[in-house]
Enzyme design. Structure first.
Site: not given
Ligand code: NAD
Length: 346
Positions: A80, A177, A179, A181, A183
């Site tokens: 990362k 949630g 958003g 994912v 939906y």
């Protein structure tokens, strides 16, 4: 400042610090483990309050990528990058070209992509100075639909294991949630016969899902106590905590949100309550799998088949947890560590 003995260091292969006065760049690249392949992990840009916070974040995030890639059966390691800065004010193409030069020093041992605070445009600027970057325009695109497929397969796996059912017909799922994912997940769940209880902070998103999928909407604070079979957290982390656990009536928790358990102990409490928790980094690997296949030969069907494999991986996790009498999170860690051969070193 302790480094090698710090708890988050956890056998990182390499941690590199970069500073460039001309562009104001201050960044860290952490490579946790490359036993399975090059370390792939996004570049996060965040106005960290101090340097220690940035170091802790990059170490935790890169370690998590090793575990996620191993559980997704990808020939990748974990790494990362974090940039200390404000993505709203401090971004310039020169800054990202400098980042590309940093990434290039690893000759492909670290591959960078998008994360919180960085975008496709930033990856385009990085591409000017290194080829070791994914998430460029014209490639695989938004990974969220594949993340949703992974969550859906994980729900099917948990339902088969815990409830002995092969479909979601007649089951109730609470989705937190709606958003990118959430939906797509709602669509897959309804197609399989589930009934939905949903919530989001954004009323427009709620309205859309209620209309399209005949979902029942509840206020954000009421999503935990719903009388449902499955709870699917697809918003924030740390939502399984001392306050929410007593409200839960579900038998299964499977969602896309990262770091759902506020602490390791909360996983143990769920196990004692006989609530089957699917470890988030196993469940939400669909996006990483999609990014892995990014490139000129990209084939969405191949990605889908790979993502569907999360179903069986999760079954192995549940079985291992039962055999060893450990939490599902611990079982997933054990399987991942075998897969990336934690004991072997550079
Ligand atoms: P998103 O930002 O598109 O959607 C998140 C939604 O959660 C938003 O609509 C937001 O309004 C809602 N939300 C935030 N706080 C809430 C609350 N307290 N109650 C109800 N709703 C709330 O994000 P996304 O891309 O759909 O990702 C969802 C989660 O999955 C995130 O935790 C993300 O880190 C994780 N994840 C996503 C992907 C991916 O491919 N997008 C991959 C791996 C993990």
């Amino acid at each position: 400042m302790a480094v090698f003995s710090a708890i988050d260091f956890d056998q990182h292969e390499e941690v590199a610090f970069f500073c460039d006065n001309a562009t104001g760049l201050k960044a860290i690249i952490a490579i946790h483990n490359t036993n399975r392949g090059p370390a792939l992990g996004g570049c996060r840009m965040w106005p960290y309050a101090d340097e220690q916070q940035a170091i802790t974040d990059v170490l935790r995030l890169s370690r998590a990528m090793t575990y996620k890639a191993a559980m997704a059966n990808l020939p990748l390691g974990g790494g990362k990058m974090v940039i200390i800065g404000d993505s709203h004010h401090d971004k310039t193409p020169e800054l990202f070209r400098a980042i590309g030069r940093c990434v290039d020093q690893f000759n492909g041992r670290y591959i960078v992509g998008e994360d919180v605070g960085t975008s496709v445009e930033d990856m385009v600027a990085i591409r000017e100075t290194t080829t070791h970057v994914v998430g460029l325009p014209g490639g695989s695109g938004d990974p969220s639909p594949f993340t949703a497929i992974g969550v859906y397969e994980s729900i099917r796996s948990a339902v088969a294991y815990r409830l002995g059912k092969s479909s979601l017909k007649g089951l109730k799922v609470a989705v937190q949630g709606l958003g990118h994912v959430g939906y797509h997940l709602c669509k897959l769940l309804v197609e399989d016969g589930a009934a939905l209880i949903v919530t989001d902070l954004d009323p427009m998103l709620v309205e859309k899902v209620v209309e399209e999928f005949k979902a029942m909407a509840v206020a954000p604070q009421d999503i935990y106590g719903g009388d449902v079979d499955i709870f699917a957290p697809c918003a924030l982390g740390a939502i399984i905590n001392d306050e929410t656990i007593p409200q839960l009536k579900c038998k299964i928790i499977v969602g896309s949100a990262n770091n759902q358990l506020e602490s390791h102990a909360h996983g143990e409490i769920l196990a004692k309550m006989k609530i089957l928790y699917a470890p988030d980094y196993v469940v939400n690997a669909g996006g990483l799998i999609d990014v892995y296949y990014d490139g000129p030969a990209y084939n969405a069907e191949i990605v889908k088949i790979h993502v569907q494999g999360i179903h069986d991986t999760l079954l192995d996790v549940f079985k291992r947890a039962e055999e060893r009498k450990v939490s599902t999170s611990e079982a997933a860690d054990l399987i991942a560590e075998e897969r990336f051969d934690k004991k072997s070193s550079l």
